[in-house]
Design a protein around this motif. Sequence first.
Motif, PDB file in Angstrom:
ATOM      1  N   GLU A 157       0.683  -0.851  -0.212  1.00  0.00           N
ATOM      2  CA  GLU A 157      -0.123  -0.223   0.020  1.00  0.00           C
ATOM      3  C   GLU A 157       0.572   1.079   0.183  1.00  0.00           C
ATOM      4  O   GLU A 157       0.113   2.235  -1.009  1.00  0.00           O
ATOM      5  CB  GLU A 157      -0.642  -0.099   1.491  1.00  0.00           C
ATOM      6  CG  GLU A 157      -1.591   1.170   1.224  1.00  0.00           C
ATOM      7  CD  GLU A 157      -2.702   1.122   2.815  1.00  0.00           C
ATOM      8  OE1 GLU A 157      -3.771   2.255   2.634  1.00  0.00           O
ATOM      9  OE2 GLU A 157      -2.916  -0.031   3.435  1.00  0.00           O
ATOM     10  N   GLY A 160       2.022   1.825  -3.950  1.00  0.00           N
ATOM     11  CA  GLY A 160       1.410   2.121  -4.578  1.00  0.00           C
ATOM     12  C   GLY A 160       0.943   1.016  -5.343  1.00  0.00           C
ATOM     13  O   GLY A 160       0.227   1.264  -6.217  1.00  0.00           O
ATOM     14  N   SER A 163      -3.525  -1.135  -3.871  1.00  0.00           N
ATOM     15  CA  SER A 163      -4.874  -0.299  -2.402  1.00  0.00           C
ATOM     16  C   SER A 163      -6.033  -0.983  -1.461  1.00  0.00           C
ATOM     17  O   SER A 163      -6.770  -2.133  -2.529  1.00  0.00           O
ATOM     18  CB  SER A 163      -6.276   0.607  -3.548  1.00  0.00           C
ATOM     19  OG  SER A 163      -6.934   1.732  -3.100  1.00  0.00           O
ATOM     20  N   ALA A 265       2.063   4.610 -10.182  1.00  0.00           N
ATOM     21  CA  ALA A 265       2.562   6.074 -10.113  1.00  0.00           C
ATOM     22  C   ALA A 265       2.122   6.649 -11.695  1.00  0.00           C
ATOM     23  O   ALA A 265       2.167   7.442 -11.809  1.00  0.00           O
ATOM     24  CB  ALA A 265       3.540   7.046  -9.569  1.00  0.00           C
TER      25      ALA A 265
END
Length: 357
Positions: A157, A160, A163, A265
């Motif tokens: 988490e 990234g 989630s 990202a």
Amino acid sequence: MPRYAWFLVAAAWPTAALAADDVENRAAPPTAAGTTPLAVDVRPGLEVFSQYAYRRTEHASAGRSWHHELDVPRIHAALDASAESVRGRLVIEGVRSASEGALIGVAGNSMVLRAREAFAAYTLSIVEGSAGIVPKLTLPEIDGTWMLRAVAVAPEEAHGFHSPADVGATVRATLPQGYGFVALGGYNGEGYQHRELNRGKNGEVAASIHPIPRGLLAPFAVFASYELGSTGTGLARADRATGALLWQGKLLRAGVAATHAWGLADDGSRRALLFDAFVRAEPVPDLLLGARGAHFVRDTRTSGDTLTTVDLAVGYRLARPLEVFLAGTRSQPSSRAEGSVPGSRYWEARLVSRVVF
């Protein structure tokens, strides 16, 4: 009497405004919430983390600096309800109103509440379908094995890769005799914190198998998942493959996991790897020990772009709902990673409390 006069009489008559199906002769409420004429099992829940953190950061060109802070990293209020084959769950969490790096949000930078989970689920035999803001399939399985979220955020988490929840739907089949589960999920793909930013949707498939569900090896599980999707307005690729070996015992919980990301990202061309290993033990009643290490390869196309973190913790359960921990973290980036992520080389010590009902 003229026809329009009957409408005036009906509007003035008190019982004319009552709902047609209201057998108790009461005015219909503005919402149906709380009016279900069923025997409903309702269970509230609460979880709060509080901590004092001291961090000493080593800067590549500016020596060292330190900072300390009192914080409340987690505020969760939950409400579960079930009746017959239907259940619903609502989880509200507290977050700072300004995003990371910003100073001004709502009323300065106050704590505000947002929905983390909000879904309805229906169970038919061994299959359960859920829709709404639903827990995803990968992170809850790994973090649910670690069971020391108060000590540290899961690296999956934090970096990234995954989630914990998203807007979408899941279908889960629980295998008989304790062999585990298989599940499918479909989501917007932006995580529960964001609205959908593109037309693409994410799909996830996962399985957690206990090959020997009886005897001494019953806690052993093999977990695998794959997520195919995109993020951001540019439809950046965001695929993830995760594999893990887990031990989900009562007094000992441990695991090793690896995740390969195609896109990270909002950069669809980036390739990243994450290796995660953790253990949680309760050697004597109420004494909790934890250790976790993660090695993050930020981009496999670039040599020496890595970040390694180690978390250690010792805790004690003062009462069944209350645990306290003394935890420490070491974050060690490579020189290339430190140039991209300033402040990522640090030591941190934390005194943490967790209360859960």
